[in-house]
Scaffold this active site. Structure first.
Site: not given
Ligand code: BGC
Length: 478
Positions: A207, A154, A169
């Site tokens: 996610d 995620s 990042r």
């Molecule tokens: C991430 C995402 C993720 C979201 C929820 C963000 O900080 O960059 O990729 O979907 O958090 O988990």
């Protein structure tokens, strides 16, 4: 004094001159309908910009998933989900035509040192947990030696296919050395080899993509998948013809692909969001200042911190917790989103639930007036988060002309923060100006199936595991 958004009743009994200062906080944290619309319009433009070759603040990552599930998927899949707080390992069994699944799940807390150590440590932690799950459940693949795994990672990754992804990042205050700018799949695979884990990654997904697939599996009206938890983000299906940066990839004219927006990065260039000095402070002290500006205003990881900074400022001004030792509140991130949610459910006249929270967690003995003021401020922060969250959803819906649809939302904060959904829905109503007697035209529906089902579906789809088709690998895990 006009308290616009949060019932001022909670302040009843406090002399007006003692709470005059709250007006300032209300001005900082209240976002009225015209501002919501302005933010949404800019948000929509930025989503479009992210799809161009030049790009913008929002990455708009192409996932290479070009279909929604049909319901015929048949597979037994191992899934791993690395979110903000936990690593979840699951064994999912998808049954064709029944839109049914079973799963066995195990959850491991990601220790702080793993989130801020080295890549090797992180991947070996993951490999060890997967190995113990495989051993404990005696999972094997009857065809090959390695068990196929769908990995929900995620974080923002640039993908050139479903089985790889270069981390753009870290977000959510992860700060693991040696991973940014690298493909996470070979790194994890190398850890599997070092730890002799008989597994290989067959799909890497976000996610939000998992939530979109899992929600759509059950509900054909779903157009957006979103997470509101430690972090905040959304994914949706886009026409390839609307993605200039994919022009040379050879997609058919009418093809579509799921975009993981990574819209937590919205307004990193600070054009439209009404940042307060507290927001700037949170950003400055974060692991990656200048990134994820929108996420830092709304998501679960930050709303507790926002309250903490406000309480500290008010204590310093002599307005709260006078003559109390507030040192326990000085630890960064010591207030979690659950604290705010619990406070908002306390409807007792003497706010005894909130008092107990302050006593138990921070050894504070607030006066009743202190508690009322805190409760009021918590309302302002919670409402702002929900209203800003609605802007991202509204922008995706506007961009895709989805003015009547369902949005599948997952994430502990969405599901557990009392009143969050109603507040976000109210904001959508204001943004789109729905008639008062009209039901919600865009419904935020909690995604009940969990991220594992989405990951399992992604892997099953990518490997052609549908009833009636001879599937090569996944359906064969015993
Ligand atoms: C991430 C995402 C993720 C979201 C929820 C963000 O900080 O960059 O990729 O979907 O958090 O988990």
């Amino acid at each position: 004094m006009s308290f616009l958004r949060y019932p001022a009743d909670v302040l009843t009994g406090i002399p007006e001159e003692r709470i005059q200062f709250l007006k300032q906080y209300e001005d900082w944290f209240t976002i009225e309908a015209p501002a919501l619309r302005k933010i949404t319009d800019h948000f929509e433009q930025e989503l479009g910009k992210g799809l161009t070759e030049e790009g913008g603040n929002i990455p708009m990552n192409v996932t290479w998933i070009t279909d929604f599930p049909t319901g015929c998927e048949q597979a037994r899949v191992l899934t791993m989900d690395m979110g903000g707080t936990n690593l979840r390992v699951c064994h999912v069994k998808l049954e064709p035509n029944r839109r049914d699944f079973e799963h066995t799940q195990r959850k491991f807390k990601l220790p702080g040192e793993v989130k801020t150590g080295t890549g090797e440590q992180l991947w070996e932690f993951v490999a060890d947990r997967l190995k113990s799950f495989i051993d404990d459940h005696q999972i094997q693949n009857s065809i090959s030696e390695k068990v196929p795994v769908a990995f929900t990672f995620s974080f923002p990754v640039h993908q050139t296919g479903i089985k790889s992804g270069v981390l753009q990042r870290w977000t959510k205050d992860f700060n693991v050395a040696g991973v940014e700018g690298h493909d996470v799949v070979p790194q994890l695979t190398a850890a599997f080899e070092r730890k002799q884990v008989p597994a290989r990654i067959e799909a890497l997904i976000n996610d939000t993509t998992g939530t979109l697939l899992a929600s759509r599996y059950f509900d054909p009206h779903i157009q957006v998948g979103s997470i509101f938890s430690t972090g905040c983000n959304a994914a949706y299906m886009e026409k390839c013809s609307n993605i200039p940066k994919m022009r040379d990839e050879g997609f058919a004219e009418n093809a579509k692909v799921i975009i993981n927006t990574e819209y937590g990065a919205f307004d990193n260039d600070r054009k439209v969001l009404p940042l307060t000095s507290f927001d700037r402070d949170i950003d400055r002290k974060s692991a990656r200042p200048g990134t994820q500006i929108y996420e830092k205003m709304v998501a679960g990881l930050y709303i507790g911190e926002m309250l903490r900074l406000v309480l500290l400022a008010l204590h310093e001004e002599g307005r709260l917790f006078c003559d109390q030792d507030i040192s326990p509140l000085k630890r960064e991130h010591c207030i979690e989103a659950a604290f705010l949610s619990a406070a908002e459910t306390d409807t007792s006249e003497d706010l005894k639930g909130l008092r107990k929270e302050f006593e138990d967690y921070f050894a504070l003995s607030p006066t009743l007036d202190d508690l009322k003021i805190c409760r009021y401020l918590i309302g302002l922060i919670g409402i702002r988060a929900a209203r800003l969250y609605a802007c991202g959803i509204a922008a995706v819906c506007k961009k895709t002309d989805s003015f009547r649809c369902h949005v599948g939302v997952d994430g502990a904060v969405f599901k557990k923060y009392c009143g969050f959904k109603a507040r976000a829905s109210q904001a959508l109503r204001e943004i789109f100006d729905w008639p008062e007697d009209e039901f919600d035209l865009i419904c935020l529906n909690p995604s009940e199936s969990g991220s594992a089902v989405g990951a399992a579906l992604a892997a099953a789809m990518s490997m052609g595991c549908e009833a009636g088709k001879r599937s090569s690998k996944l359906a064969c895990i015993v």
